[in-house]
Motif scaffolding. Structure first.
Motif: not given
Length: 264
Positions: A186-191, A195-203
């Protein structure tokens, strides 16, 4: 800052490992689940009803807190030998993941954000309760037995407790067929949609780090050793079994809960 302290996101996290270790295990479980979950729900309502997502500076601050929490929580968890302190740092990282969903409010409908937060909090609470239930069953309040090495031999002598703790660790790590996997999905889908690519990379990097210390606990339980801890009563075993089944059902068949919670 006040809400950050209550959620123990970095850099407001310094109290968390000491309180988790020093408090009675049932109290620790309450702080890690009901207390933090309620505060995050309050933050979500505050953020949505006050339209705070419109302020770019606040979003930037939340993004910084999310990044620091994900990295610091998982990095410091690698250094822990006490399982309650390890779970404390793990909780810091998980609420860092949840902050990503709040930041996505700038780009997405509030309904989708609420869906993601509801499912993630439910999965996190059930999983964390399962972990602390087993810790309480095996170690009681003996601090010396809360070392990861004290769980050696659990698979061979107490398979139910070992199975429940294994499922909880895999769920916290986000492994498929567990509630934690669907929560991170769910979190990754929302990201991605935001378009929160930077935050997703850290995640993703932080989640990869987390897998190591969760697997440490599982591997410790497979070692040959004498039976650890005191024997549990049947009520505790039923609770551990019910929580383990809940984690697996939420991960493998989440649709009934999603429909029941009104997330569709």
């Amino acid at each position: 800052a006040g809400i950050g302290f209550k959620l123990s996101v970095a850099p407001f996290h310094m109290w968390t490992p000491d309180v988790y270790e020093g408090a009675p295990t049932p109290v620790t479980g309450f702080l890690a689940t009901v207390s933090k979950g309620a505060v995050f729900v309050a933050l979500t309502r505050f953020y949505i009803d006050g339209s705070l997502y419109q302020f770019s500076d606040l979003n930037t601050a939340l993004a910084a807190l999310a990044i620091v929490s994900m990295l610091v929580g998982n990095w410091l968890a690698l250094r822990q030998e006490n399982i309650k302190r390890l779970l404390a740092y793990s909780s810091i990282a998980h609420f860092g993941y949840l902050l990503v969903v709040l930041i996505a409010l700038t780009y997405l409908d509030a309904g989708l954000v609420n869906q993601s937060i509801t499912f993630y909090l439910t999965a996190y609470i059930v999983t964390t309760l399962a972990a602390f239930t087993v810790v309480s069953m095996v170690t009681g309040e003996d601090t010396a037995k809360q070392n990861i090495g004290a769980f050696a031999g659990l698979f061979w002598h107490r398979p139910l407790e070992a199975s429940a703790l294994t499922v909880a660790m895999l769920s916290l790590a986000g492994i498929p067929l567990t509630a934690g996997f669907m929560a991170k999905f769910f979190v990754i889908t929302v990201g991605i949609q935001s378009g929160l690519w930077g935050l997703l990379a850290v995640l993703i990097v932080a989640s990869a780090i987390a897998i190591y210390y969760y697997l440490r606990i599982i591997f410790a339980m497979t070692k040959s050793a004498e039976s650890p801890g005191n024997s549990a009563n049947w009520q505790e075993k039923i609770v551990a079994l019910a929580l383990m089944i809940s984690i697996l059902v939420l991960g493998a068949w989440p649709q009934p809960f999603i429909a029941y919670a009104g997330l569709l």
